[in-house]
Design an enzyme around this catalytic site. Structure first.
Site, short mmCIF file in Angstrom:
data_model
loop_
_atom_site.label_atom_id
_atom_site.label_comp_id
_atom_site.label_asym_id
_atom_site.label_seq_id
_atom_site.Cartn_x
_atom_site.Cartn_y
_atom_site.Cartn_z
N LYS A 29 62.05 76.76 -42.55
CA LYS A 29 62.91 75.58 -42.34
C LYS A 29 62.23 74.60 -41.37
O LYS A 29 61.17 74.89 -40.82
CB LYS A 29 64.27 76.02 -41.80
CG LYS A 29 64.20 76.74 -40.46
CD LYS A 29 65.56 77.20 -40.01
CE LYS A 29 65.44 77.96 -38.68
NZ LYS A 29 66.75 78.35 -38.14
N TYR A 48 52.80 56.18 -14.37
CA TYR A 48 54.08 55.56 -14.08
C TYR A 48 54.75 56.19 -12.86
O TYR A 48 54.73 57.42 -12.68
CB TYR A 48 55.02 55.70 -15.28
CG TYR A 48 54.68 54.78 -16.43
CD1 TYR A 48 54.72 53.40 -16.29
CD2 TYR A 48 54.34 55.30 -17.67
CE1 TYR A 48 54.43 52.56 -17.34
CE2 TYR A 48 54.04 54.46 -18.75
CZ TYR A 48 54.09 53.09 -18.57
OH TYR A 48 53.79 52.26 -19.61
#
Length: 360
Positions: free
Chosen positions: A36, A255
């Site tokens: 899946k 950042y």
């Protein structure tokens, strides 16, 4: 033409070898390979071809099952969450799909429909995970209703472990309680049974029964105590160094200035980021392999880039040198532990802009 250096290399032979390992660990059981979520991020069609030696496939929805049928796969395919609506029943019949039945509304859909051919149903019993499944005391009634229906059903019984991959004494006790509950509530029946997931296959041989359902281990991942090297990594995520900078002590990288150099440092910039599926929440210190040597990630993960500290490498890398984010020598599970998640999420999260390249 692939210009951006971020790529995922998929070792096809590893898929086959991992399936053989499962078959060797559970020689008396049939294998339902769970593919899946697009084959755990590896490509469902690609994975199905390599795992064609399995006895059946497990998927999450009719969409996944239909893709396999359209590509010519004739294997048994089990819908692990069963029906989402009564309208799916004709599609199930037409495409010869197996169904999990885990609740009264699904059972009623089947019993109230006029079905002209036999359907294989896997009755799911809740042995303690409390997610899907009938209560153990309900099982005799569910079985009786299926057997007495005007429709014809081939019945299996299944359940699912919640903590088989946990090493703590409480988790192991709970897993044994799940096995005991499953054994007790199914003892009166002669149907094929299924309980063991990847961790169950390795750690709890008494849970193998007639069918095992390996998932993460087929992809060479999964933190399973005592079986850390249980499979071959299928996916190797790589990129390249695109910039090298020398910064003085006291300067910050990335950042929000979350990492500051405590010494003069050599910083490498690698073309990979959360836009590719690398976890944004990976903290400074998360390992990366540069030319086979471990270096720490520093600063925040950006959409397209990460930065690593190259200062301690004996031989300084060059622009274009290889960076391995996870793979054979650096487990995706280790990166997941640093990032506060699991390897499943990282494998499933690789984005479409990362080319997947098959290797033998």
């Amino acid at each position: 033409m692939m210009y951006r250096p971020a790529k995922a290399y998929l070792c096809l032979s590893a898929l086959k070898n991992n399936l053989k390992s499962v078959q060797a660990m559970a020689p008396d059981s049939k294998v339902l390979a769970v593919i899946k979520a697009n084959g755990y991020g590896h490509g469902i069609e690609r994975v199905a071809h390599q795992l064609s030696g399995a006895d059946a496939f497990g998927v999450a929805s009719i969409d996944e099952a239909m893709l396999l049928r359209q590509k010519g796969f004739l294997h048994r395919i089990l819908l692990l969450e069963g029906l989402f609506s009564e309208a799916e029943i004709p599609v199930v019949i037409q495409n010869r799909l197996d169904l999990v039945v885990h609740s009264q509304h699904q059972l009623n859909w089947l019993l109230n429909s006029k079905i002209s051919s036999q359907i294989s149903v896997w009755v799911k019993v809740d042995t303690g995970m409390h997610r899907l499944g009938f209560e153990p005391k309900e099982l005799p009634s569910v079985i009786s209703r299926l057997q007495n229906s005007a429709n014809e059903f081939c019945i299996h019984i299944m359940s699912h472990f919640s903590s088989a991959d946990e090493k703590s004494a409480s988790a192991e006790l709970f897993t044994q309680q799940q096995i005991d509950t499953f054994e007790d509530c199914t003892a009166a029946f002669t149907f094929n049974r299924s309980l063991a997931n990847s961790a169950g296959i390795m750690r709890y041989p008494l849970s193998h029964y007639e069918w095992v359902r390996p998932g993460i281990t087929l992809y060479g991942a999964g933190d399973i105590p005592g079986f850390e090297n249980h499979g071959e990594a299928v996916m190797q995520l790589e990129s390249e160094i695109i910039s090298i900078k020398n910064i003085p002590a006291g300067e910050s990288v990335g950042y929000a200035n979350t990492w500051t150099a405590q010494r003069p440092s050599t910083i490498g910039v690698i073309a990979i980021g959360y836009g590719d599926g690398y976890p944004r929440h990976a903290p400074s210190g998360t390992p990366v392999l540069i030319n086979g040597q471990r270096v720490p990630l520093v600063g925040r993960v950006s959409m397209d880039m990460i930065t690593v500290d190259l200062t301690d490498l004996a031989v300084q890398p060059q622009i274009g040198d290889c960076a391995v984010l996870w793979g054979k020598e650096l487990s995706v599970d280790e990166i997941a532990r640093f990032s506060g998640t699991i390897g499943y999420e990282l494998l499933c999260g690789i984005t479409k802009r990362v080319p997947m390249i098959e290797v033998q």
